[in-house]
Design a protein around this motif. Structure first.
Motif, PDB file in Angstrom:
ATOM      1  N   GLU A   6       0.822  -1.262  -0.052  1.00 23.86           N
ATOM      2  CA  GLU A   6      -0.076  -0.009   0.017  1.00 23.86           C
ATOM      3  C   GLU A   6       0.784   1.288  -0.106  1.00 23.86           C
ATOM      4  O   GLU A   6       2.050   1.191   0.595  1.00 23.86           O
ATOM      5  N   CYS A  22      -2.463   0.258  -4.125  1.00 23.61           N
ATOM      6  CA  CYS A  22      -1.855  -0.991  -3.642  1.00 23.61           C
ATOM      7  C   CYS A  22      -1.554  -1.534  -5.023  1.00 23.61           C
ATOM      8  O   CYS A  22      -2.084  -1.895  -5.973  1.00 23.61           O
ATOM      9  N   TRP A  36     -10.213  -3.108   0.254  1.00 25.00           N
ATOM     10  CA  TRP A  36      -9.580  -2.299   1.286  1.00 25.00           C
ATOM     11  C   TRP A  36     -10.565  -2.769   2.673  1.00 25.00           C
ATOM     12  O   TRP A  36     -11.712  -2.714   2.593  1.00 25.00           O
ATOM     13  N   ARG A  38     -10.180  -1.823   6.980  1.00 30.99           N
ATOM     14  CA  ARG A  38      -9.391  -0.851   7.972  1.00 30.99           C
ATOM     15  C   ARG A  38      -9.395  -1.581   9.348  1.00 30.99           C
ATOM     16  O   ARG A  38     -10.433  -2.154   9.758  1.00 30.99           O
ATOM     17  N   LEU A  80      -8.172   3.245  -3.678  1.00 33.01           N
ATOM     18  CA  LEU A  80      -9.146   3.752  -2.893  1.00 33.01           C
ATOM     19  C   LEU A  80      -9.283   5.516  -2.796  1.00 33.01           C
ATOM     20  O   LEU A  80      -8.443   5.904  -2.053  1.00 33.01           O
ATOM     21  N   TYR A  93      -5.204   1.343   7.110  1.00 33.52           N
ATOM     22  CA  TYR A  93      -5.950   0.723   5.865  1.00 33.52           C
ATOM     23  C   TYR A  93      -5.195  -0.231   5.374  1.00 33.52           C
ATOM     24  O   TYR A  93      -3.983  -0.047   5.088  1.00 33.52           O
ATOM     25  N   CYS A  95      -4.802  -3.268   2.190  1.00 34.47           N
ATOM     26  CA  CYS A  95      -5.231  -3.828   0.936  1.00 34.47           C
ATOM     27  C   CYS A  95      -5.166  -5.325   0.848  1.00 34.47           C
ATOM     28  O   CYS A  95      -4.497  -5.836   1.616  1.00 34.47           O
TER      29      CYS A  95
END
Length: 122
Positions: A6, A22, A36, A38, A80, A93, A95
């Motif tokens: 990422e 990513c 994605w 988080r 994203l 976050y 990937c």
């Protein structure tokens, strides 16, 4: 060996935007889901996913039209775009990638990046 890396995390003020990127390498299947997730504290939640070149996308309810997931034509990059960020979006976050399943349950995803920190200040 599958690797996800990422980039694009950082700090931004509330109302601002960030683009996460990513790079997915070593995953040659054409039918794969990328997305994605988080993590805030111990809670990991799905944000957005995209399947098979963009045929299907899925978003968490809290995205509320603020985020957009996309990928490149080769299926090696996933993005994203995050807009109208709020302090509640502060998180690490990740990937992710897997085959078949393309929902928002983290346990179904085989491959994970190391994460990109996003911090939103009020």
């Amino acid at each position: 060996q599958v690797q996800l890396v990422e980039s694009g995390g950082g700090s931004v003020q509330a109302g601002g935007s960030l683009l996460l990127s990513c790079v997915v390498s070593g995953y040659t299947s054409t039918k794969k889901c990328m997305g994605w997730f988080r993590q805030k504290g111990n809670e990991r939640e799905g944000v957005a996913t995209i399947y098979n070149g963009g045929d299907r996308t899925a978003y968490a309810a809290f995205v509320k039209g603020r985020f957009t997931i996309s990928q490149d034509n080769a299926g090696n990059m996933v993005y994203l775009q995050m807009t109208r960020l709020t302090p509640e979006d502060t998180a690490m976050y990740y990937c992710v990638a897997t085959g078949g399943y393309c929902g928002l349950v983290p346990g179904y995803y085989t491959y994970w990046g190391h994460g990109a920190q996003v911090t939103v200040s009020s």
